[in-house]
Scaffold this motif. Sequence first.
Motif, PDB file in Angstrom:
ATOM      1  N   ALA A 178      50.183  48.556  66.613  1.00 18.80           N
ATOM      2  CA  ALA A 178      49.986  48.616  68.063  1.00 18.80           C
ATOM      3  C   ALA A 178      48.569  49.030  68.427  1.00 18.80           C
ATOM      4  CB  ALA A 178      51.000  49.578  68.678  1.00 18.80           C
ATOM      5  N   GLU A 179      48.005  49.987  67.684  1.00 18.82           N
ATOM      6  CA  GLU A 179      46.660  50.449  68.014  1.00 18.82           C
ATOM      7  C   GLU A 179      45.600  49.401  67.715  1.00 18.82           C
ATOM      8  OE1 GLU A 179      46.114  53.991  65.720  1.00 18.82           O
ATOM      9  OE2 GLU A 179      45.544  52.894  63.905  1.00 18.82           O
ATOM     10  N   ARG A 180      45.982  48.363  66.957  1.00 14.04           N
ATOM     11  CA  ARG A 180      45.083  47.237  66.688  1.00 14.04           C
ATOM     12  C   ARG A 180      45.462  46.012  67.524  1.00 14.04           C
ATOM     13  NH1 ARG A 180      40.340  47.977  63.612  1.00 14.04           N
ATOM     14  NH2 ARG A 180      40.696  49.642  62.092  1.00 14.04           N
ATOM     15  N   ASP A 181      46.167  46.246  68.620  1.00 11.15           N
ATOM     16  CA  ASP A 181      46.603  45.180  69.531  1.00 11.15           C
ATOM     17  C   ASP A 181      47.490  44.161  68.836  1.00 11.15           C
ATOM     18  OD1 ASP A 181      45.158  46.241  71.732  1.00 11.15           O
ATOM     19  OD2 ASP A 181      43.319  45.356  70.945  1.00 11.15           O
ATOM     20  N   MET A 182      48.362  44.645  67.948  1.00 14.20           N
ATOM     21  CA  MET A 182      49.317  43.776  67.260  1.00 14.20           C
ATOM     22  C   MET A 182      50.730  44.341  67.386  1.00 14.20           C
ATOM     23  SD  MET A 182      47.375  42.602  63.746  1.00 14.20           S
ATOM     24  CE  MET A 182      46.804  44.246  63.265  1.00 14.20           C
ATOM     25  N   ALA A 183      51.063  44.880  68.540  1.00 15.59           N
ATOM     26  CA  ALA A 183      52.412  45.432  68.739  1.00 15.59           C
ATOM     27  C   ALA A 183      53.451  44.316  68.643  1.00 15.59           C
ATOM     28  CB  ALA A 183      52.509  46.121  70.086  1.00 15.59           C
ATOM     29  N   PHE A 184      54.629  44.669  68.112  1.00 18.35           N
ATOM     30  CA  PHE A 184      55.743  43.734  68.013  1.00 18.35           C
ATOM     31  C   PHE A 184      56.728  44.004  69.155  1.00 18.35           C
ATOM     32  CE2 PHE A 184      53.900  43.460  63.917  1.00 18.35           C
ATOM     33  CZ  PHE A 184      54.309  42.263  63.334  1.00 18.35           C
ATOM     34  N   GLU A 185      57.463  42.973  69.551  1.00 19.15           N
ATOM     35  CA  GLU A 185      58.464  43.142  70.605  1.00 19.15           C
ATOM     36  C   GLU A 185      59.567  44.106  70.159  1.00 19.15           C
ATOM     37  OE1 GLU A 185      59.956  39.463  72.201  1.00 19.15           O
ATOM     38  OE2 GLU A 185      58.000  38.485  72.020  1.00 19.15           O
ATOM     39  N   GLU A 186      59.915  44.057  68.880  1.00 20.96           N
ATOM     40  CA  GLU A 186      60.951  44.946  68.364  1.00 20.96           C
ATOM     41  C   GLU A 186      60.644  45.269  66.902  1.00 20.96           C
ATOM     42  OE1 GLU A 186      64.476  41.914  67.089  1.00 20.96           O
ATOM     43  OE2 GLU A 186      64.094  42.082  69.249  1.00 20.96           O
ATOM     44  N   HIS A 187      61.135  46.423  66.462  1.00 23.51           N
ATOM     45  CA  HIS A 187      60.974  46.777  65.051  1.00 23.51           C
ATOM     46  C   HIS A 187      62.209  47.526  64.581  1.00 23.51           C
ATOM     47  CE1 HIS A 187      59.543  50.843  66.384  1.00 23.51           C
ATOM     48  NE2 HIS A 187      58.922  50.151  67.327  1.00 23.51           N
ATOM     49  N   HIS A 188      62.526  47.345  63.298  1.00 23.47           N
ATOM     50  CA  HIS A 188      63.761  47.851  62.712  1.00 23.47           C
ATOM     51  C   HIS A 188      63.476  48.379  61.312  1.00 23.47           C
ATOM     52  CE1 HIS A 188      65.867  45.438  65.831  1.00 23.47           C
ATOM     53  NE2 HIS A 188      64.939  44.527  65.544  1.00 23.47           N
ATOM     54  N   VAL A 189      64.376  49.227  60.812  1.00 25.00           N
ATOM     55  CA  VAL A 189      64.279  49.687  59.433  1.00 25.00           C
ATOM     56  C   VAL A 189      65.601  49.417  58.728  1.00 25.00           C
ATOM     57  CG1 VAL A 189      64.962  52.075  59.976  1.00 25.00           C
ATOM     58  CG2 VAL A 189      63.649  51.589  57.900  1.00 25.00           C
ATOM     59  N   ILE A 190      65.510  48.895  57.516  1.00 30.88           N
ATOM     60  CA  ILE A 190      66.676  48.679  56.667  1.00 30.88           C
ATOM     61  C   ILE A 190      66.798  49.861  55.714  1.00 30.88           C
ATOM     62  CG2 ILE A 190      67.636  47.245  54.815  1.00 30.88           C
ATOM     63  CD1 ILE A 190      66.316  44.824  56.157  1.00 30.88           C
ATOM     64  N   ASP A 191      67.941  50.553  55.782  1.00 29.95           N
ATOM     65  CA  ASP A 191      68.225  51.646  54.856  1.00 29.95           C
ATOM     66  C   ASP A 191      69.728  51.661  54.599  1.00 29.95           C
ATOM     67  OD1 ASP A 191      69.238  52.865  57.157  1.00 29.95           O
ATOM     68  OD2 ASP A 191      67.549  54.243  57.384  1.00 29.95           O
ATOM     69  N   ARG A 192      70.283  52.800  54.207  1.00 31.06           N
ATOM     70  CA  ARG A 192      71.708  52.844  53.859  1.00 31.06           C
ATOM     71  C   ARG A 192      72.632  52.758  55.079  1.00 31.06           C
ATOM     72  NH1 ARG A 192      72.648  50.991  48.905  1.00 31.06           N
ATOM     73  NH2 ARG A 192      71.301  52.000  47.361  1.00 31.06           N
ATOM     74  N   ARG A 193      72.073  52.766  56.262  1.00 31.14           N
ATOM     75  CA  ARG A 193      72.885  52.539  57.459  1.00 31.14           C
ATOM     76  C   ARG A 193      73.115  51.062  57.713  1.00 31.14           C
ATOM     77  NH1 ARG A 193      68.963  55.988  61.342  1.00 31.14           N
ATOM     78  NH2 ARG A 193      67.498  54.824  60.027  1.00 31.14           N
ATOM     79  N   THR A 194      72.390  50.204  57.023  1.00 29.38           N
ATOM     80  CA  THR A 194      72.358  48.773  57.319  1.00 29.38           C
ATOM     81  C   THR A 194      73.360  48.026  56.441  1.00 29.38           C
ATOM     82  OG1 THR A 194      69.963  49.086  57.620  1.00 29.38           O
ATOM     83  CG2 THR A 194      70.807  46.828  57.684  1.00 29.38           C
ATOM     84  N   SER A 195      74.176  47.185  57.037  1.00 30.35           N
ATOM     85  CA  SER A 195      75.142  46.396  56.273  1.00 30.35           C
ATOM     86  C   SER A 195      74.445  45.204  55.609  1.00 30.35           C
ATOM     87  CB  SER A 195      76.256  45.886  57.182  1.00 30.35           C
ATOM     88  OG  SER A 195      75.770  44.877  58.053  1.00 30.35           O
ATOM     89  N   VAL A 196      75.128  44.590  54.673  1.00 33.54           N
ATOM     90  CA  VAL A 196      74.596  43.398  53.993  1.00 33.54           C
ATOM     91  C   VAL A 196      74.295  42.302  55.011  1.00 33.54           C
ATOM     92  CG1 VAL A 196      75.140  41.550  52.362  1.00 33.54           C
ATOM     93  CG2 VAL A 196      75.732  43.916  51.802  1.00 33.54           C
ATOM     94  N   ALA A 197      75.224  42.064  55.917  1.00 30.81           N
ATOM     95  CA  ALA A 197      75.033  41.000  56.915  1.00 30.81           C
ATOM     96  C   ALA A 197      73.887  41.328  57.862  1.00 30.81           C
ATOM     97  CB  ALA A 197      76.326  40.786  57.703  1.00 30.81           C
ATOM     98  N   GLU A 198      73.819  42.573  58.304  1.00 29.08           N
ATOM     99  CA  GLU A 198      72.745  42.987  59.210  1.00 29.08           C
ATOM    100  C   GLU A 198      71.385  42.857  58.538  1.00 29.08           C
ATOM    101  OE1 GLU A 198      75.089  46.406  61.826  1.00 29.08           O
ATOM    102  OE2 GLU A 198      74.129  46.924  59.924  1.00 29.08           O
ATOM    103  N   ALA A 199      71.294  43.282  57.277  1.00 29.15           N
ATOM    104  CA  ALA A 199      70.022  43.214  56.557  1.00 29.15           C
ATOM    105  C   ALA A 199      69.558  41.772  56.397  1.00 29.15           C
ATOM    106  CB  ALA A 199      70.167  43.881  55.191  1.00 29.15           C
TER     107      ALA A 199
END
Length: 212
Positions: A60-81
Motif C-alpha cells: 500500500a505504501e508503494r501505491d500497490m494496495a489490493f482490494e482484499e487480502h487474506h491469510v491461509i492458516d489452520r483456520r482455512t479449509s481445503v476448499a477455501e484455500a
Amino acid sequence: MNAKLIGLFSGFPTHHFTDEIAQVLRENLSERKSLVFISADPENFAQNDDDENGMHQMFAERDMAFEEHHVIDRRTSVAEAAALIQQADCIWLMGGEVTWQMKLISDLNLIPELLASHSVILGVSAGSMNLGKHVAELWESKSFYEGIGLTDFTIKAHYEPDANFIPALKEMSMLHQIIAMEDESAIFISRDKILKLGKMYKVDKGEICEET
C-alpha cells in the motif's frame, strides 16, 4: 512455468520494499484485486492476522494496495484455500518455520494449485525456500526435503558472513548448490529472464562465492 512472476526474498527487516524491488512488483501487478498469504506459523492466528495487515501495508505504501487480502492458516479449509489461490492476483508465502509451512501446504493440497497458478507468486525467508525443488533443513536433520518445485533455486535466507549456520550450509552444498541471500535481496524469475537484486552468494561443493 505458469506463474506470471516468481519472486524470492530473504527478508525485509525494515518492513519496506527497496525501490528496485517495488519497481519490479509494480510492473507485474497491474491487477490487484486479491492478495493471499500462506502462513509459516499456521496455528499462531493473532500473529498471522497482524503480519497479513503489515505485509499488505508494504504494498500500500508503494501505491500497490489490493482490494482484499487474506491469510491461509489452520483456520482455512481445503476448499477455501483452493478458492483463494485460484482467485489470487498475488500469492505470498510468508516467513517462519519451513517445515510447518510445507506441512500446511501439503495438508491443504495446495501444491497442484500453486503449480497451476498464473498469478505473481512471492516467497520470503521460509516461503522462498519452500518454493524450490529442494529445501535445505539446516538445523535438525541437516538434509534436503522436496519443496513445491516452482523454481530450481535452493535458497537459504538471512545470510551473513559470520552466521552460525555456515558450516552446515557448506556441508549440505556438497549435494545441492545453495543460493544464500542477504536481507533486502531478491531473485525474480519470469518466463523469459532471471533478475537478481542485492547481495547473494553461491554455495557449491563447500565453497562460497559472491553472485554477480
